[in-house]
Design a protein around this motif. Sequence first.
Motif, short mmCIF file in Angstrom:
data_model
loop_
_atom_site.label_atom_id
_atom_site.label_comp_id
_atom_site.label_asym_id
_atom_site.label_seq_id
_atom_site.Cartn_x
_atom_site.Cartn_y
_atom_site.Cartn_z
N ILE A 1 0.83 -1.20 0.00
CA ILE A 1 0.00 0.00 0.00
C ILE A 1 0.87 1.25 0.00
O ILE A 1 0.62 2.21 -0.75
CB ILE A 1 -0.95 0.00 1.21
CG1 ILE A 1 -1.90 -1.21 1.17
CG2 ILE A 1 -1.77 1.29 1.25
CD1 ILE A 1 -2.71 -1.39 2.44
N CYS A 2 1.90 1.26 0.83
CA CYS A 2 2.76 2.44 0.96
C CYS A 2 3.45 2.80 -0.35
O CYS A 2 3.70 3.97 -0.63
CB CYS A 2 3.83 2.21 2.03
SG CYS A 2 3.27 2.30 3.74
N THR A 3 3.78 1.79 -1.15
CA THR A 3 4.54 2.04 -2.38
C THR A 3 3.65 2.18 -3.60
O THR A 3 4.16 2.38 -4.71
CB THR A 3 5.55 0.91 -2.61
OG1 THR A 3 4.88 -0.36 -2.65
CG2 THR A 3 6.60 0.87 -1.50
N ASP A 4 2.35 2.09 -3.43
CA ASP A 4 1.46 2.27 -4.57
C ASP A 4 1.48 3.72 -5.03
O ASP A 4 1.65 4.64 -4.22
CB ASP A 4 0.02 1.87 -4.20
CG ASP A 4 -0.88 1.82 -5.42
OD1 ASP A 4 -0.81 0.82 -6.15
OD2 ASP A 4 -1.63 2.79 -5.64
N GLN A 5 1.28 3.92 -6.31
CA GLN A 5 1.37 5.27 -6.86
C GLN A 5 0.29 6.20 -6.34
O GLN A 5 0.46 7.43 -6.36
CB GLN A 5 1.33 5.24 -8.38
CG GLN A 5 0.05 4.68 -8.98
CD GLN A 5 0.09 4.64 -10.49
OE1 GLN A 5 1.15 4.85 -11.10
NE2 GLN A 5 -1.05 4.39 -11.12
N CYS A 6 -0.81 5.67 -5.82
CA CYS A 6 -1.85 6.55 -5.27
C CYS A 6 -1.43 7.12 -3.91
O CYS A 6 -2.00 8.12 -3.46
CB CYS A 6 -3.19 5.84 -5.16
SG CYS A 6 -3.30 4.56 -3.91
N ASP A 7 -0.45 6.52 -3.25
CA ASP A 7 0.19 7.06 -2.04
C ASP A 7 -0.83 7.51 -1.00
O ASP A 7 -0.85 8.67 -0.59
CB ASP A 7 1.09 8.23 -2.44
CG ASP A 7 2.09 8.60 -1.34
OD1 ASP A 7 2.42 7.73 -0.52
OD2 ASP A 7 2.50 9.77 -1.31
N PRO A 8 -1.69 6.60 -0.53
CA PRO A 8 -2.76 7.03 0.37
C PRO A 8 -2.29 7.29 1.79
O PRO A 8 -1.24 6.80 2.22
CB PRO A 8 -3.71 5.83 0.35
CG PRO A 8 -2.80 4.66 0.15
CD PRO A 8 -1.72 5.15 -0.78
N ALA A 9 -3.08 8.04 2.54
CA ALA A 9 -2.93 8.11 3.99
C ALA A 9 -3.39 6.77 4.56
O ALA A 9 -4.38 6.21 4.10
CB ALA A 9 -3.75 9.25 4.56
N ILE A 10 -2.68 6.27 5.56
CA ILE A 10 -2.97 4.94 6.10
C ILE A 10 -3.20 5.03 7.60
O ILE A 10 -2.43 5.66 8.33
CB ILE A 10 -1.82 3.96 5.83
CG1 ILE A 10 -1.56 3.84 4.32
CG2 ILE A 10 -2.13 2.58 6.41
CD1 ILE A 10 -0.29 3.05 3.98
N LEU A 11 -4.27 4.38 8.05
CA LEU A 11 -4.54 4.21 9.47
C LEU A 11 -4.68 2.72 9.74
O LEU A 11 -5.44 2.03 9.06
CB LEU A 11 -5.83 4.93 9.89
CG LEU A 11 -6.31 4.71 11.33
CD1 LEU A 11 -5.26 5.18 12.34
CD2 LEU A 11 -7.63 5.42 11.57
N LEU A 12 -3.93 2.22 10.71
CA LEU A 12 -3.98 0.82 11.09
C LEU A 12 -4.86 0.67 12.32
O LEU A 12 -4.80 1.48 13.23
CB LEU A 12 -2.58 0.28 11.36
CG LEU A 12 -1.56 0.51 10.23
CD1 LEU A 12 -0.19 -0.04 10.62
CD2 LEU A 12 -2.04 -0.11 8.92
N MET A 13 -5.67 -0.39 12.35
CA MET A 13 -6.61 -0.59 13.45
C MET A 13 -6.62 -2.05 13.85
O MET A 13 -6.55 -2.93 13.00
CB MET A 13 -8.00 -0.13 13.01
CG MET A 13 -9.06 -0.15 14.12
SD MET A 13 -9.91 -1.73 14.27
CE MET A 13 -11.18 -1.56 13.02
N ASN A 14 -6.72 -2.30 15.15
CA ASN A 14 -6.75 -3.67 15.66
C ASN A 14 -8.04 -3.94 16.41
O ASN A 14 -8.30 -3.31 17.44
CB ASN A 14 -5.58 -3.91 16.62
CG ASN A 14 -4.23 -3.78 15.93
OD1 ASN A 14 -4.12 -3.99 14.74
ND2 ASN A 14 -3.21 -3.41 16.69
N ASN A 15 -8.82 -4.88 15.91
CA ASN A 15 -9.94 -5.41 16.69
C ASN A 15 -9.40 -6.41 17.71
O ASN A 15 -8.20 -6.68 17.77
CB ASN A 15 -10.97 -6.05 15.77
CG ASN A 15 -11.93 -5.03 15.19
OD1 ASN A 15 -12.55 -4.27 15.93
ND2 ASN A 15 -12.05 -5.01 13.87
#
Length: 373
Positions: free
Chosen positions: A128-142
């Motif tokens: 995800i980090c290296t994709d050209q769309c370069d999104p903001a990422i939030l990680l979540m744990n259930n």
Amino acid sequence: MGYEIQTKRGMINRGNWYKIKECMKKAREGKAVTTGFLGGSITQGSLSSTPETCYAYLVYSWWKEKFPKSEITFINAGIGGTTSQFGVSRVEDHLLKYKPDFVLVEFAVNDDNTEFFKETYEGLIRRICTDQCDPAILLMNNVRYDDGGNAEEMHLQVAKAYQLPMVSMKSTIWPEVETGRIERSEITPDNLHPNDAGHALVAKVITDFLEKVYQDIDKEEEPLAKKDFPDPITANAYQNSIRYQNNNSSPQISGFVADPEPQECIREIFRTGWTAGCKGDKISFLIDCTGIAVQYRKSVRKPTPIARVVVDDNEEQAVLLDGNFQEDWGDCLYIDTITRHMEPGKHKVEISIVETHDDDVVPFYLVSVIGSN
């Protein structure tokens, strides 16, 4: 019923907020923003009474309400019973192709808390980090509400390495359940999947974090420089995983039959694969990879044939693929890891039917072969 939870405890890794702030600024300016959610059954919305009461939709609703001038798009890429090992192989087709601006990732109750899943999870995050769309990422744990278990320990190591924000239900909802301040039956019928009240609590932990970022939006945050992108903390053999199905591969076939039914939705999981029902039926792939996994159907409609997979003609390391499911909740999209960390190059993968029964109810269904790199 209202519940008191300490959502401020939810931020177990602050990470770098630059990309989330930039995404919020884009929305504040009235520009279109696409929000995407990738995970398992809880992300899909299992046991929420409607799609709109799932935590993912509630978080999407926060974006819509916070930024009414922006056109906010919602992509729910949750599929029940799946792990980050499958997630990394499907994230391109199921999420990244929509060029999301904001991505939430959740596999903490589907992944085991092991080094293996730290590696598959890191592969997903790097993809995800290296994709050209370069999104903001939030990680979540259930979290599992019977014992407080999840893969947070391993996933948190990845979050810290990549300076990504991570929020946790283990540090917010679980303590209230463990002490009895929240009766678990009021928020989950099966100690895992939230009901509407449980989904609302999960969403609150996430949106309270997003609200905190929003309140801080105009405070300068230094972006992470490209040169600061970290080296892998694992062997990283999963970042470039590829699923091979009947719509993107041409295996050698003897007896196996391609499923002609189109896949209309990502949750139609038994599509674009192959079926076989006679002993000796074979299908063979030549895949450029360092690891092999096989996805197939374990069916509650028993009996069903049993297959065997052999890599590079190594009969001693053959693995049986038993299509008979011992649970009763429904057919399962099962994944077996066959090999890991092989020498790079082309590897032969042969799957054959080795056991059938006169009263087989359904054929063996091969969903995909996954080659990892």
